[in-house]
Each structure stands twice: as C-alpha cells, then as structure tokens.
Design a protein around this motif. Structure first.
Motif, mmCIF file in Angstrom:
data_model
loop_
_atom_site.group_PDB
_atom_site.id
_atom_site.type_symbol
_atom_site.label_atom_id
_atom_site.label_comp_id
_atom_site.label_asym_id
_atom_site.label_seq_id
_atom_site.Cartn_x
_atom_site.Cartn_y
_atom_site.Cartn_z
ATOM 1 N N ALA A 16 12.519 9.426 -4.082
ATOM 2 C CA ALA A 16 13.387 9.529 -3.037
ATOM 3 C C ALA A 16 14.539 8.515 -3.400
ATOM 4 O O ALA A 16 15.783 8.646 -3.160
ATOM 5 C CB ALA A 16 12.729 8.674 -1.978
ATOM 6 N N ALA A 17 14.452 7.512 -4.405
ATOM 7 C CA ALA A 17 15.500 6.575 -4.584
ATOM 8 C C ALA A 17 16.458 7.474 -5.497
ATOM 9 O O ALA A 17 17.711 7.089 -5.592
ATOM 10 C CB ALA A 17 14.981 5.326 -5.481
ATOM 11 N N ARG A 18 15.968 8.444 -6.438
ATOM 12 C CA ARG A 18 16.683 9.102 -7.155
ATOM 13 C C ARG A 18 17.565 10.057 -6.355
ATOM 14 O O ARG A 18 18.870 10.514 -6.539
ATOM 15 C CB ARG A 18 16.053 10.057 -8.114
ATOM 16 N N VAL A 19 17.177 10.625 -5.243
ATOM 17 C CA VAL A 19 17.904 11.737 -4.344
ATOM 18 C C VAL A 19 18.709 10.828 -3.485
ATOM 19 O O VAL A 19 19.570 11.282 -2.859
ATOM 20 C CB VAL A 19 16.757 12.397 -3.612
ATOM 21 N N GLY A 20 18.300 9.474 -3.195
ATOM 22 C CA GLY A 20 19.352 8.752 -2.435
ATOM 23 C C GLY A 20 18.691 8.768 -0.832
ATOM 24 O O GLY A 20 19.590 8.732 -0.058
ATOM 25 N N VAL A 21 17.294 8.930 -0.687
ATOM 26 C CA VAL A 21 16.831 8.862 0.689
ATOM 27 C C VAL A 21 15.977 7.738 1.035
ATOM 28 O O VAL A 21 15.183 7.641 0.355
ATOM 29 C CB VAL A 21 16.089 10.190 0.603
ATOM 30 N N PRO A 22 16.420 7.204 2.221
ATOM 31 C CA PRO A 22 15.302 5.820 2.710
ATOM 32 C C PRO A 22 14.200 6.443 2.705
ATOM 33 O O PRO A 22 13.858 7.544 3.286
ATOM 34 C CB PRO A 22 16.154 5.635 3.824
ATOM 35 N N MET A 23 13.217 5.670 2.309
ATOM 36 C CA MET A 23 11.671 5.903 2.183
ATOM 37 C C MET A 23 10.911 4.730 2.102
ATOM 38 O O MET A 23 11.296 3.709 1.427
ATOM 39 C CB MET A 23 11.574 6.775 0.923
ATOM 40 N N ILE A 24 9.514 5.097 2.870
ATOM 41 C CA ILE A 24 8.609 4.033 2.570
ATOM 42 C C ILE A 24 7.498 4.818 2.047
ATOM 43 O O ILE A 24 7.317 6.092 2.637
ATOM 44 C CB ILE A 24 8.195 3.105 3.807
ATOM 45 N N ALA A 25 6.653 3.982 1.624
ATOM 46 C CA ALA A 25 5.013 4.439 1.587
ATOM 47 C C ALA A 25 4.257 3.412 2.428
ATOM 48 O O ALA A 25 4.741 2.541 2.883
ATOM 49 C CB ALA A 25 4.487 4.569 0.173
ATOM 50 N N ALA A 26 2.952 3.803 2.476
ATOM 51 C CA ALA A 26 2.066 2.626 3.324
ATOM 52 C C ALA A 26 0.648 2.853 2.591
ATOM 53 O O ALA A 26 0.375 4.145 2.140
ATOM 54 C CB ALA A 26 1.961 3.332 4.593
ATOM 55 N N GLU A 27 0.092 1.704 2.487
ATOM 56 C CA GLU A 27 -1.341 1.717 1.835
ATOM 57 C C GLU A 27 -2.088 1.258 3.169
ATOM 58 O O GLU A 27 -2.050 0.161 3.734
ATOM 59 C CB GLU A 27 -1.584 0.594 0.931
ATOM 60 N N LEU A 28 -3.110 2.135 3.400
ATOM 61 C CA LEU A 28 -3.813 1.972 4.749
ATOM 62 C C LEU A 28 -5.422 1.947 4.524
ATOM 63 O O LEU A 28 -6.054 2.715 4.641
ATOM 64 C CB LEU A 28 -3.341 3.117 5.718
ATOM 65 N N GLY A 29 -5.797 0.630 4.092
ATOM 66 C CA GLY A 29 -7.191 0.660 3.953
ATOM 67 C C GLY A 29 -7.842 1.441 2.847
ATOM 68 O O GLY A 29 -7.229 1.408 1.739
ATOM 69 N N GLY A 30 -8.878 1.892 2.880
ATOM 70 C CA GLY A 30 -9.535 2.926 1.836
ATOM 71 C C GLY A 30 -10.958 2.779 1.975
ATOM 72 O O GLY A 30 -11.537 2.621 3.025
ATOM 73 N N GLY A 31 -11.542 3.023 0.967
ATOM 74 C CA GLY A 31 -12.961 3.181 0.797
ATOM 75 C C GLY A 31 -13.565 4.720 0.913
ATOM 76 O O GLY A 31 -14.800 4.795 0.716
ATOM 77 N N GLY A 32 -12.889 5.828 1.123
ATOM 78 C CA GLY A 32 -13.079 6.866 1.022
ATOM 79 C C GLY A 32 -13.556 7.678 2.520
ATOM 80 O O GLY A 32 -14.333 8.525 2.401
ATOM 81 N N GLY A 33 -13.338 6.977 3.444
ATOM 82 C CA GLY A 33 -13.500 7.466 4.949
ATOM 83 C C GLY A 33 -12.393 7.593 5.758
ATOM 84 O O GLY A 33 -11.254 7.166 4.948
ATOM 85 N N VAL A 34 -12.308 7.606 7.081
ATOM 86 C CA VAL A 34 -11.450 7.474 7.949
ATOM 87 C C VAL A 34 -11.512 6.202 8.714
ATOM 88 O O VAL A 34 -12.404 6.261 9.913
ATOM 89 C CB VAL A 34 -11.042 8.800 8.870
ATOM 90 N N ASP A 35 -10.995 5.054 8.904
ATOM 91 C CA ASP A 35 -11.134 3.809 9.560
ATOM 92 C C ASP A 35 -10.324 4.207 10.573
ATOM 93 O O ASP A 35 -9.290 3.987 10.649
ATOM 94 C CB ASP A 35 -10.778 2.604 8.814
ATOM 95 N N PRO A 36 -10.967 3.893 11.944
ATOM 96 C CA PRO A 36 -10.320 4.372 13.181
ATOM 97 C C PRO A 36 -9.149 3.502 13.304
ATOM 98 O O PRO A 36 -8.245 3.586 14.060
ATOM 99 C CB PRO A 36 -11.408 4.540 14.294
ATOM 100 N N GLU A 37 -9.471 2.274 13.220
ATOM 101 C CA GLU A 37 -8.377 1.149 13.651
ATOM 102 C C GLU A 37 -7.203 1.320 12.773
ATOM 103 O O GLU A 37 -6.138 1.224 13.241
ATOM 104 C CB GLU A 37 -9.078 -0.311 13.587
ATOM 105 N N ILE A 38 -7.315 1.454 11.246
ATOM 106 C CA ILE A 38 -6.188 1.441 10.364
ATOM 107 C C ILE A 38 -5.477 2.758 10.608
ATOM 108 O O ILE A 38 -4.237 3.003 10.488
ATOM 109 C CB ILE A 38 -6.751 1.632 9.113
ATOM 110 N N THR A 39 -6.209 4.061 11.036
ATOM 111 C CA THR A 39 -5.507 5.232 11.535
ATOM 112 C C THR A 39 -4.742 4.735 12.744
ATOM 113 O O THR A 39 -3.537 5.593 12.727
ATOM 114 C CB THR A 39 -6.593 6.248 11.568
ATOM 115 N N ASP A 40 -5.282 4.317 13.793
ATOM 116 C CA ASP A 40 -4.527 4.017 14.885
ATOM 117 C C ASP A 40 -3.122 3.197 14.331
ATOM 118 O O ASP A 40 -2.014 3.438 15.190
ATOM 119 C CB ASP A 40 -5.063 3.153 15.801
#
Length: 340
Positions: free
Chosen positions: A204-228
C-alpha cells in the motif's frame, strides 16, 4: 502509482464487474493447475458494494488462513451494509488466501508460501505470487484506503491493535495514523524500519494508498468479543472516510508502541515445553520471568528460566506448548511518545 509497482497483466480474472452499481458477488479466478483443480480455478470470493460516488475502500481478511476473527467481521459487515446507504464503494475479500483458509493453515497449501511475505508478487509466478501481484498492481490502485485484518492464528495471541506504517511520505504517514485512530482500539502498533517490505502494508505504501492492518487476538478460533471490536472498527473507519453517514467517530485515546529491536523479544533457545508466565497486553521489566522451558523427553535435564531482555509491552505471546528453537515466545514492544 509508483514506478516500483508491477504493471504486467495479471493472470487472475474476476467473475464480477467491480464498476457495477449495487451489491455484486463473484470470484477472483486463481488459475493453478494441480491434482485438486487441474483445469478450473481456485475461487477467491469477492463482495462489491457500490453506492453513490465516493471513496473506494478495500477490506481484506484471511491473508493467513488460520486467522479467523477478520473473515468473520468482514462477513458480518457484508450482511449489514446496504449499497444504497453508501457514499462510495466497499470491496470485501473475506478470504484473500482462500485455499489456506479452507485448510486452516497460515500458508497456502498450493505452494507453501506466506501471502503476507510475497509482495510485490509476480504475474507469472506461483499462486501466492500471482495473488500478491493482483492485489498490489490491480486492486490497491483502485482504492482510496485499505484495511487488512489479521490475528495471531494458531501459533500466537495478540493484544488487539491497529497497525499503521510510518512511511517517508508525511501525508501518507499521517493518513495511516488517522485511519488507525479511527479504528478505535486503545493500542496502535506503529510500523517503522522493522516493517517487512513484502507485506500488504508495504504494498500500500508503494502504491500510495492509506492503509492499516489490525491484529485481533488469535489462538485459532473466533473470539466473539474481539470480532465485535473488529466489526465496530470497520464501521468506524467507513464513517471516518465518509463512506457511511454519521460524521467522524468519537475519538478513542490510544497508546502507540513500536518494535524498537527484535532482540527485545523472547525466543526459544532449544526445543522443549514452554511453561508460559506472561500474556499479551502486560507490561514487563527487563530480567522478569517470561516462563520456564522444560524438556519432557529428558526429565533429568534442568529447566531453563527465560527472562525478558528489555522492558516493554507484550504485543503477542506464543500459543504453543511444545516449541522449537527459534520460536517467538513473547513479542515485546516499546512505547512511543504521545502525539502532539
């Protein structure tokens, strides 16, 4: 578009018209002849929501196939948004690395490659390289902003945070940080000189597009609070960008951290059983105990106490019991000065 961005025609085709109004659903056609799909294509589902003229936002999930909170949040968003309510265009790809997601694997089962270490890609390369090329050369240039949702996957658990790259262009750097604040999490990981130039953030930086990523918990499942949190963060970003009505979202005070030195983190010095004594989100002091490394196959061998090389904030902790030499056990970041 930067001169460094690949411009060769992509081998990946779309089964939908991204310029068509309303809700349209189709596939990226990843053609890779193997034993499972010798003559067809591996589908990468795409959801296009186009309303009134306005910004184009690309939202990606499943870049790593064992990270599930992002795909879940994106699919929630797809069900929630109506094109008629949008001032702009939202392109949702909940499973960018669909073969890996299907296999619940970090890397693609088609070639064993890590998509978030494959940019800028190669139009004539393997399946992962072709996908990376399509995103950087064809998809991101359409966008006015991009969001890529990650988690720790099966191997680790992150303190939920937004990631913003501090690039050389001050305007782009400010737009990245503004988007990270809009996402609304109380922790922002500022990506500096240790950011990998083979990642989507770097693309995204090379293309010049504003961009973010996010790190949202983990552990190999779907945590409902973090998905919220992820779903709320996406809605906040769409309001911030003017795609959804309601004006800018209420500000959230956020702490900013960075990886000052990868050697501040804790790595396994040998194969063994890691008895973790720390967790993501904690502040730790240099010399404090991160955990004990035991050797269940060599019970006569003395355990090793692993200490923190530096004080800081634990961004992520490992999620494995049995570890191998070199495994990341605790990722330690340092605070940045408050923004003025």
């Amino acid at each position: 578009m930067s001169d460094t961005v690949p411009t060769r025609p992509s081998r990946i085709q779309l089964t939908l018209d991204l310029d068509a109004p309303g809700r349209n659903i189709g596939d990226l056609m990843l053609r890779w002849s193997d034993n499972t799909v010798p003559l067809g294509y591996h589908p990468i589902p795409v959801i296009s929501l186009r309303g009134q003229p306005g910004p184009c936002v690309v939202i990606l999930g499943g870049t790593h196939g064992d990270e599930f909170e992002g795909p879940a949040a994106i699919l929630r968003l797809a069900a929630r948004l109506e094109p008629s309510a949008l001032t702009g265009h939202v392109i949702l790809i909940p499973a960018l690395n669909a073969p890996a997601l299907h296999a619940s694997a970090r890397v693609s089962p088609l070639d064993g490659q890590n998509l978030n270490r494959a940019f800028p890609g190669d139009a004539d390369g393997g399946p992962t390289a072709m996908l990376a090329h399509f995103v950087e050369a064809r998809l991101l240039p359409r966008a006015d902003a991009a969001i890529d949702l990650h988690s720790g996957g099966k191997a680790s658990v992150f303190d939920p945070c937004a990631l913003a790259a501090r690039v050389e262009d001050p305007g782009l750097a400010a737009a990245n940080m503004s988007l990270a604040h809009a996402f609304g999490l109380p922790l922002i990981w500022a990506l500096g000189p240790h950011n990998d130039n083979r990642s989507i953030n770097a693309a995204a930086a090379r293309v010049g597009v504003p961009m973010i990523a996010a790190e949202l918990g983990g552990g190999g499942g779907v945590d409902p609070e973090i998905t919220d949190l992820a779903e709320t963060g996406l809605m906040r970003c769409l309001r911030h960008l003017g795609v959804l009505p309601g004006g800018p979202p209420a500000p959230v005070t956020a702490r900013r951290v960075e990886i000052a030195d990868p050697l501040h983190s804790v790595y396994a010095p040998a194969d063994g059983l890691f008895d973790r004594r720390c967790a993501a989100g904690q502040h730790v002091d240099a010399g404090g105990c991160a955990g004990m490394l035991y050797f269940p196959e060599e019970p006569e061998r003395a355990p090793i106490e692993l200490g923190f090389p530096a004080s800081g904030h634990i961004l992520a902790h490992g999620n494995r019991g049995m570890v191998r030499r070199g495994d990341l056990l605790a990722q330690v970041a340092q605070s940045l000065p408050e923004e003025r």
